[in-house]
Design an enzyme around this catalytic site. Structure first.
Site, PDB file in Angstrom:
ATOM      1  N   ARG A 155      -0.114  12.205  -8.746  1.00  0.00           N
ATOM      2  CA  ARG A 155       0.348  10.844  -8.462  1.00  0.00           C
ATOM      3  C   ARG A 155       1.773  10.645  -8.986  1.00  0.00           C
ATOM      4  NH1 ARG A 155      -3.998   7.623  -6.699  1.00  0.00           N
ATOM      5  NH2 ARG A 155      -6.007   7.998  -7.670  1.00  0.00           N
TER       6      ARG A 155
ATOM      7  N   PHE B 286      -2.865  15.936   4.819  1.00  0.00           N
ATOM      8  CA  PHE B 286      -3.197  15.373   3.511  1.00  0.00           C
ATOM      9  C   PHE B 286      -1.963  15.468   2.618  1.00  0.00           C
ATOM     10  CE2 PHE B 286      -4.904  15.415  -0.779  1.00  0.00           C
ATOM     11  CZ  PHE B 286      -5.737  14.307  -0.723  1.00  0.00           C
TER      12      PHE B 286
ATOM     13  N   GLU C  52       0.828  -1.214   0.000  1.00  0.00           N
ATOM     14  CA  GLU C  52       0.000   0.000   0.000  1.00  0.00           C
ATOM     15  C   GLU C  52       0.857   1.256   0.000  1.00  0.00           C
ATOM     16  OE1 GLU C  52      -2.563   1.386  -0.595  1.00  0.00           O
ATOM     17  OE2 GLU C  52      -4.379   0.472   0.208  1.00  0.00           O
TER      18      GLU C  52
ATOM     19  N   ASP D 213      -4.076   5.341   6.596  1.00  0.00           N
ATOM     20  CA  ASP D 213      -4.511   6.606   7.200  1.00  0.00           C
ATOM     21  C   ASP D 213      -5.408   6.262   8.391  1.00  0.00           C
ATOM     22  OD1 ASP D 213      -6.133   9.045   7.538  1.00  0.00           O
ATOM     23  OD2 ASP D 213      -5.115   9.744   5.770  1.00  0.00           O
TER      24      ASP D 213
HETATM   25  O1  LIG Z   1      -6.457   4.178   5.954  1.00  0.00           O
HETATM   26  P1  LIG Z   1      -7.562   4.747   5.132  1.00  0.00           P
HETATM   27  O2  LIG Z   1      -8.136   5.999   5.752  1.00  0.00           O
HETATM   28  O3  LIG Z   1      -8.600   3.756   4.814  1.00  0.00           O
HETATM   29  O4  LIG Z   1      -6.911   5.291   3.776  1.00  0.00           O
HETATM   30  C1  LIG Z   1      -5.975   4.522   3.093  1.00  0.00           C
HETATM   31  C2  LIG Z   1      -6.386   4.344   1.693  1.00  0.00           C
HETATM   32  O5  LIG Z   1      -6.460   5.617   1.042  1.00  0.00           O
HETATM   33  C3  LIG Z   1      -5.725   5.565  -0.159  1.00  0.00           C
HETATM   34  O6  LIG Z   1      -6.534   5.181  -1.217  1.00  0.00           O
HETATM   35  P2  LIG Z   1      -7.593   6.174  -1.871  1.00  0.00           P
HETATM   36  O7  LIG Z   1      -8.941   5.914  -1.276  1.00  0.00           O
HETATM   37  O8  LIG Z   1      -7.068   7.560  -1.727  1.00  0.00           O
HETATM   38  O9  LIG Z   1      -7.646   5.688  -3.377  1.00  0.00           O
HETATM   39  P3  LIG Z   1      -6.485   5.650  -4.492  1.00  0.00           P
HETATM   40  O10 LIG Z   1      -5.456   4.672  -4.023  1.00  0.00           O
HETATM   41  O11 LIG Z   1      -7.172   5.186  -5.718  1.00  0.00           O
HETATM   42  O12 LIG Z   1      -5.919   7.029  -4.630  1.00  0.00           O
HETATM   43  C4  LIG Z   1      -4.672   4.496   0.073  1.00  0.00           C
HETATM   44  O13 LIG Z   1      -4.274   3.877  -1.124  1.00  0.00           O
HETATM   45  C5  LIG Z   1      -5.318   3.545   1.031  1.00  0.00           C
HETATM   46  O14 LIG Z   1      -5.875   2.433   0.411  1.00  0.00           O
HETATM   47  N1  LIG Z   2      -3.768  11.692  -1.558  1.00  0.00           N
HETATM   48  C1  LIG Z   2      -4.049  11.151  -0.366  1.00  0.00           C
HETATM   49  N2  LIG Z   2      -4.878  10.099  -0.289  1.00  0.00           N
HETATM   50  C2  LIG Z   2      -5.101   9.581   0.942  1.00  0.00           C
HETATM   51  N3  LIG Z   2      -5.871   8.524   1.296  1.00  0.00           N
HETATM   52  C3  LIG Z   2      -5.769   8.396   2.631  1.00  0.00           C
HETATM   53  N4  LIG Z   2      -4.952   9.355   3.138  1.00  0.00           N
HETATM   54  C4  LIG Z   2      -4.531  10.101   2.095  1.00  0.00           C
HETATM   55  C5  LIG Z   2      -3.668  11.246   1.980  1.00  0.00           C
HETATM   56  O1  LIG Z   2      -3.104  11.798   2.942  1.00  0.00           O
HETATM   57  N5  LIG Z   2      -3.455  11.708   0.717  1.00  0.00           N
END
Ligand SMILES: O=P(O)(O)OC[C@H]1O[C@H](OP(=O)(O)OP(=O)(O)O)[C@H](O)[C@@H]1O
Ligand SMILES: Nc1nc2[nH]cnc2c(=O)[nH]1
Length: 553
Positions: free
Chosen positions: A539, A526, A473, A477
């Site tokens: 990205r 963020f 990953e 967060d």
């Molecule tokens: O711990 P959490 O609060 O659940 O957040 C973590 C998730 O957030 C991000 O994905 P995102 O939803 O931003 O999608 P992306 O990877 O397509 O950008 C990251 O890739 C994790 O999977």
């Molecule tokens: N871009 C972005 N996506 C997230 N998804 C969960 N946390 C984050 C963050 O800090 N930045």
């Protein structure tokens, strides 16, 4: 003398500081490292050491981080002479500082004269004067102070009780002159936890329990409030301080600029007319007004989103609230209410986010303005982690992972889309070969919040029965996504499921996720870059950082 927590092994503490996986230790070391990042090689950094758990943890982290950064680290103990055994305590504390490898370690005795302003204020003034004096004499470029998030919450509560304005409610700044407070994001519990993990003794000042002092009253009041209003109260007060500081700084900057461009009045060059200054501040009003009207960012364009993410209609969202809007929307999930078609300017693409998504695909017309690759770097406010640091860390993690899975049937599972960069670089750093598969998931029909229940948009192509699965990953967060994915994969009879993430936000955790390999613990901000997006942009950045305010305006 206050309560002294037993001193056992003085040496070898830093090695035993809880290790990189001890969350409080990692958070404190990271905070100290970040505070030292702008120092020049061989700079001397001092820690103001009272001997309590907060400053001992800070001292331990400084002693561990300074050599890595090529810095010198010392300690100053201010003996206020307020306790009968204060000089003995100062000597004991100095011995502990020396045991951590800090050098020089100095004790300065001060005289506290409480006449007219009370002991607390007089002791504070004497302390800061002494610390500044020692720093100047030793040529130190920084003095670190051990105030934590709990101290900040108490400070804000005291300000509220006084009926203070924004500047005062903004609490203690993390930087003021040569002083820095790296621990404002960590808790008192964390500092104690580090000390315990490092077998590092500390003492509890009896003045911290004396209800004659205002701060002690605030501490007790907070404990009561916590019982009545819930455990988030300290964090909430500290957050209030952060928001108000940014607002107050911004107002100050505008006021300064307006003042600087106001022509001197007839009364003399040093006095300015008041009327133009007020007029010049109107743009600020408009700036906040625009944001509240939902035009600052397309995410705020509809009333429901404005209500959920920028405060109630008519309210002025704090600057920080605007900055974190994308993340708030990610938490809020798709807007369930029908939208009014409208055309809004947008920075970035209008493609919907997939997972724990920000918003459903807009039904309105959106004029898209993509970000140039050249713009991306300029749009960063600060770089938290450089490309070199990322690669070095991934090399390190790849080595550990290869050792762990040598001879085992390993499958790397990436979670789209954020993990693409980590996966690509981790795979190339791995000295063993392993197949890769991908999942894509999305938040599961939640109303206003991510419930942590996710829906699989793209499942794995392969059966993982009997395989050792390593989820790769970009970020953990709240932990909601990962805890769901892990449980889901674990139900498919693999031999094991572990997680490797480049980034983790210890302060954002809503659920505990056991993450075996973490690249960097970062503050609760963020972030974008290295796979992480803002409106599908950024990205491709090679580093991880936070975005500059202009991106959101
Ligand atoms: O711990 P959490 O609060 O659940 O957040 C973590 C998730 O957030 C991000 O994905 P995102 O939803 O931003 O999608 P992306 O990877 O397509 O950008 C990251 O890739 C994790 O999977
Ligand atoms: N871009 C972005 N996506 C997230 N998804 C969960 N946390 C984050 C963050 O800090 N930045």
């Amino acid at each position: 003398m206050g309560t002294v927590h037993a001193d056992t092994r003085a040496g070898e503490r830093m090695g035993a500081m809880g290790g990189p996986r001890h969350r409080p230790t990692a958070a404190i070391r990271y905070a100290v490292r970040s505070a030292l990042a702008d120092r020049a090689t061989d700079d001397l950094v001092l820690v103001a050491l009272s001997g309590g758990a907060d400053s001992m943890a800070l001292a331990a982290a400084l002693a561990a981080e300074a050599p890595v950064l090529g810095l010198r680290a010392g300690a100053v103990i201010v003996d206020h002479g307020l306790l009968t055994d204060s000089s003995e305590l100062a000597r004991t504390t100095a011995g502990r500082a020396a045991g951590l490898g800090l050098d020089p370690v100095e004790i300065v005795s001060v005289t506290v004269d409480p006449t007219g302003r009370g002991v607390e204020a007089a002791a504070r003034d004497a302390r800061y004067a002494a610390l500044s004096g020692v720093a100047e004499r030793l040529g130190a470029s920084l003095v670190l102070l051990g105030h934590t998030r709990d101290d900040q919450a108490e400070q804000v509560l005291l300000g509220l009780a006084r009926g203070s304005g924004a500047r005062s409610l903004a609490g203690m700044p993390s930087v003021r002159g040569i002083f820095r407070r790296p621990l404002l994001g960590v808790t008192r519990g964390d500092t104690r936890s580090l000390c315990e993990a490092a077998n590092l003794p500390w003492w509890d000042d009896p003045m911290n329990d004396d209800p004659a002092y205002l701060r002690v009253k605030a501490r007790r009041a907070l404990a009561d409030l916590e019982g009545d209003l819930g455990p988030g109260i300290r964090e909430a007060l500290a957050r209030t301080a952060d928001q108000l500081r940014e607002d107050a700084d911004h107002l100050d900057a505008l006021a300064d600029a307006a003042y600087a461009t106001t022509p001197p009045s007839r009364e003399g060059a040093n006095r300015r007319r008041r009327q133009p200054l007020t007029r010049d501040l109107l743009p600020l009003d408009r700036w906040v007004g625009r944001a509240a009207a939902g035009r600052a960012h397309p995410c705020l364009a509809t009333a429901p989103h404005r209500g959920r993410c920028a405060g109630r209609p008519g309210e002025r969202p704090a600057y920080r609230r605007l900055r974190s809007t994308p993340h708030r929307l990610a938490r809020a999930g798709p807007d369930p209410r029908p939208r009014r078609p409208e055309s809004v300017p947008i920075r970035g693409s209008d493609r919907p986010r997939t997972r724990l998504g920000w918003a459903a695909p807009p039904t309105r017309t959106v004029r898209s303005r993509a970000v140039d690759a050249a713009d991306m770097g300029k749009d960063l406010e600060k770089v938290l982690i450089t490309e070199e640091q990322i690669h070095a860390k991934l090399e390190e993690l790849a080595g550990e992972i290869a050792t762990e899975y040598a001879g085992k049937d390993l499958l790397l599972v990436g979670v789209l889309k954020g993990a693409v960069m980590v996966m690509a670089d981790l795979m190339r750093a791995l000295p063993i070969s392993a197949p890769v598969d991908w999942m894509a998931v999305s938040s599961y029909g939640s109303g206003t919040k991510s419930s942590g229940v996710v829906r699989i948009l793209k499942d794995l192509d392969v059966d993982i029965t009997g395989k050792h699965v390593l989820i790769v990953e970009d970020i953990v967060d709240s932990g909601l996504t990962l805890s769901w994915i892990r449980a889901n994969l674990a139900s498919r009879s693999p031999a094991s499921v572990e997680i490797c993430t480049l980034l983790r936000k210890p302060d954002a955790a809503k659920v505990e996720v056991d993450v075996k390999w973490v690249g960097f613990d970062i503050p609760n901000e963020f972030v974008v870059g290295y796979g992480l997006d803002y409106a599908e942009q950024y990205r491709g950045l090679r580093q991880v950082g936070t975005l500059a305010p202009h991106v959101y305006s």
